[in-house]
Scaffold this motif. Structure first.
Motif, PDB file in Angstrom:
ATOM      1  N   LEU A  54       0.821  -1.208   0.000  1.00 21.85           N
ATOM      2  CA  LEU A  54       0.000   0.000   0.000  1.00 21.85           C
ATOM      3  C   LEU A  54       0.860   1.265   0.000  1.00 21.85           C
ATOM      4  N   PHE A  55       1.855   1.329   0.887  1.00 21.24           N
ATOM      5  CA  PHE A  55       2.707   2.517   0.972  1.00 21.24           C
ATOM      6  C   PHE A  55       3.795   2.535  -0.097  1.00 21.24           C
ATOM      7  N   ASN A  56       4.348   1.352  -0.413  1.00 22.48           N
ATOM      8  CA  ASN A  56       5.334   1.207  -1.493  1.00 22.48           C
ATOM      9  C   ASN A  56       6.486   2.212  -1.372  1.00 22.48           C
ATOM     10  N   SER A  77       8.921  -3.682  -0.177  1.00 19.36           N
ATOM     11  CA  SER A  77       9.073  -2.266   0.146  1.00 19.36           C
ATOM     12  C   SER A  77       9.582  -2.078   1.567  1.00 19.36           C
ATOM     13  N   SER A  78       9.736  -0.812   1.947  1.00 19.68           N
ATOM     14  CA  SER A  78      10.434  -0.506   3.193  1.00 19.68           C
ATOM     15  C   SER A  78       9.527  -0.367   4.408  1.00 19.68           C
ATOM     16  N   PHE A  79       8.368   0.281   4.251  1.00 21.84           N
ATOM     17  CA  PHE A  79       7.512   0.579   5.402  1.00 21.84           C
ATOM     18  C   PHE A  79       6.271  -0.301   5.425  1.00 21.84           C
ATOM     19  N   SER A  84      10.804  -5.677  12.515  1.00 21.88           N
ATOM     20  CA  SER A  84      10.445  -4.924  13.720  1.00 21.88           C
ATOM     21  C   SER A  84       9.016  -5.228  14.146  1.00 21.88           C
ATOM     22  N   GLN A  85       8.114  -5.317  13.193  1.00 15.54           N
ATOM     23  CA  GLN A  85       6.725  -5.642  13.524  1.00 15.54           C
ATOM     24  C   GLN A  85       6.625  -7.056  14.074  1.00 15.54           C
ATOM     25  N   GLY A  86       7.431  -7.958  13.536  1.00 12.88           N
ATOM     26  CA  GLY A  86       7.411  -9.339  14.003  1.00 12.88           C
ATOM     27  C   GLY A  86       7.811  -9.463  15.464  1.00 12.88           C
ATOM     28  N   GLY A 128      11.924   5.442  10.439  1.00 16.78           N
ATOM     29  CA  GLY A 128      10.465   5.441  10.481  1.00 16.78           C
ATOM     30  C   GLY A 128       9.865   4.069  10.220  1.00 16.78           C
ATOM     31  N   ASP A 129      10.561   3.248   9.420  1.00 17.49           N
ATOM     32  CA  ASP A 129      10.086   1.892   9.155  1.00 17.49           C
ATOM     33  C   ASP A 129      10.097   1.054  10.432  1.00 17.49           C
TER      34      ASP A 129
END
Length: 282
Positions: A54-56, A77-79, A84-86, A128-129
């Protein structure tokens, strides 16, 4: 030396580590918690892939002054940062289960901070990612816990459970029909279906001594790994093949492996068998 250290930390925040830990929990420690953890983690990673598309946002790879390493871990993609989310999804949910065991808090804090920083050090994400991954992971855990308190404890029929485990992931696939989407939907459908079948027909008793537990984990992961490896040449050309292959892999993980462990007598005895062996009568 420093490069290798951060590559290792980053690897510990990738899929093979989570597969090992989740199967270890499911097959040997607490299958119900293992199921919930797997459901939460896979949902979070599927949502991460959707947000990336979505953000790409392009990664910092190739930017002036940026040295990028371990590029094999930087697909898409990067974000937001998937690594980190994992960790922000996996370890806080572990904390909630074993609050009294402070070592999990220490391990979790180290992994969350270490994995996030490793993605910056390796030059494959922007700050930011990483922060976005942390925030989304925390929100996923919070939302899942609220959902678990209400929806997942409802008494519904096996037929409806199985229907939902197939229909809901396929609806997600209509939105996110990518290679990762086929992977996630395939495994989630098979794993959740197998869990409900196991709970209804098998009621596998997971807790065993360490030698038996290691044997179960080794056999279970070997079968899963060989099955996926056999189909690898086909999945490289046709992403949709991941759907039946990983559905079968998920079914093996939650139902086939526990059934095999029972046949091999790699299972803890029933409570009645324990009391009988001790000469206790009720």
């Amino acid at each position: 030396m420093v490069d290798n250290f951060f590559i290792l930390i980053s690897f510990l925040g990738s899929e093979p580590t989570y597969i090992f830990l989740i199967t270890l929990l499911y097959w040997n420690i607490d299958k119900r918690f293992g199921f919930r953890l797997a459901t939460l983690f896979l949902t979070s990673m599927a949502f991460n892939g959707l947000l990336k598309d979505l953000f790409n946002i392009p990664r910092p790879i190739g930017q002036p002054g940026v040295r990028s390493l371990y590029l094999s871990s930087a697909a898409g993609s990067s974000f937001p940062s998937g690594h980190s989310q994992g960790v922000a999804t996996f370890y806080p949910y572990i904390w909630n289960r074993w609050r009294s065991q402070k070592r999990w808090l220490g391990i979790g804090v180290f992994m969350i901070l270490g994995v996030g920083f490793s993605r910056l050090y390796l030059g494959v994400h922007w700050p930011g990612d990483v922060l976005g991954g942390y925030l989304i992971g925390a929100l996923m855990v919070f939302g899942f816990q609220r959902l678990d308190e209400r929806v997942l404890k409802l008494q519904i029929s096996l037929r409806l459970k199985l229907s939902l485990t197939i229909i809901l992931p396929l609806l997600f696939l209509l939105i996110y029909h990518t290679r990762q989407g086929f992977q996630m939907v395939g495994f989630v459908s098979g794993f959740t279906s197998g869990y409900f079948l196991e709970d209804y027909y098998l009621d596998y008793r997971e807790r065993t001594r360490i030698v038996v537990s290691l044997s179960k984990t080794l056999l279970g992961l070997c079968v899963l790994g060989i099955w996926v490896w056999l189909w690898h040449p086909f999945t490289l050309s046709y992403s949709w093949i991941y759907l039946p292959v990983l559905a079968s892999g998920g079914l093996w993980t939650s139902f086939g492996a526990p059934y095999t462990f029972r046949r091999l007598k790699w299972e803890s005895p029933l409570e009645e068998e324990r009391t009988s062996s001790l000469g206790i009568t009720r």
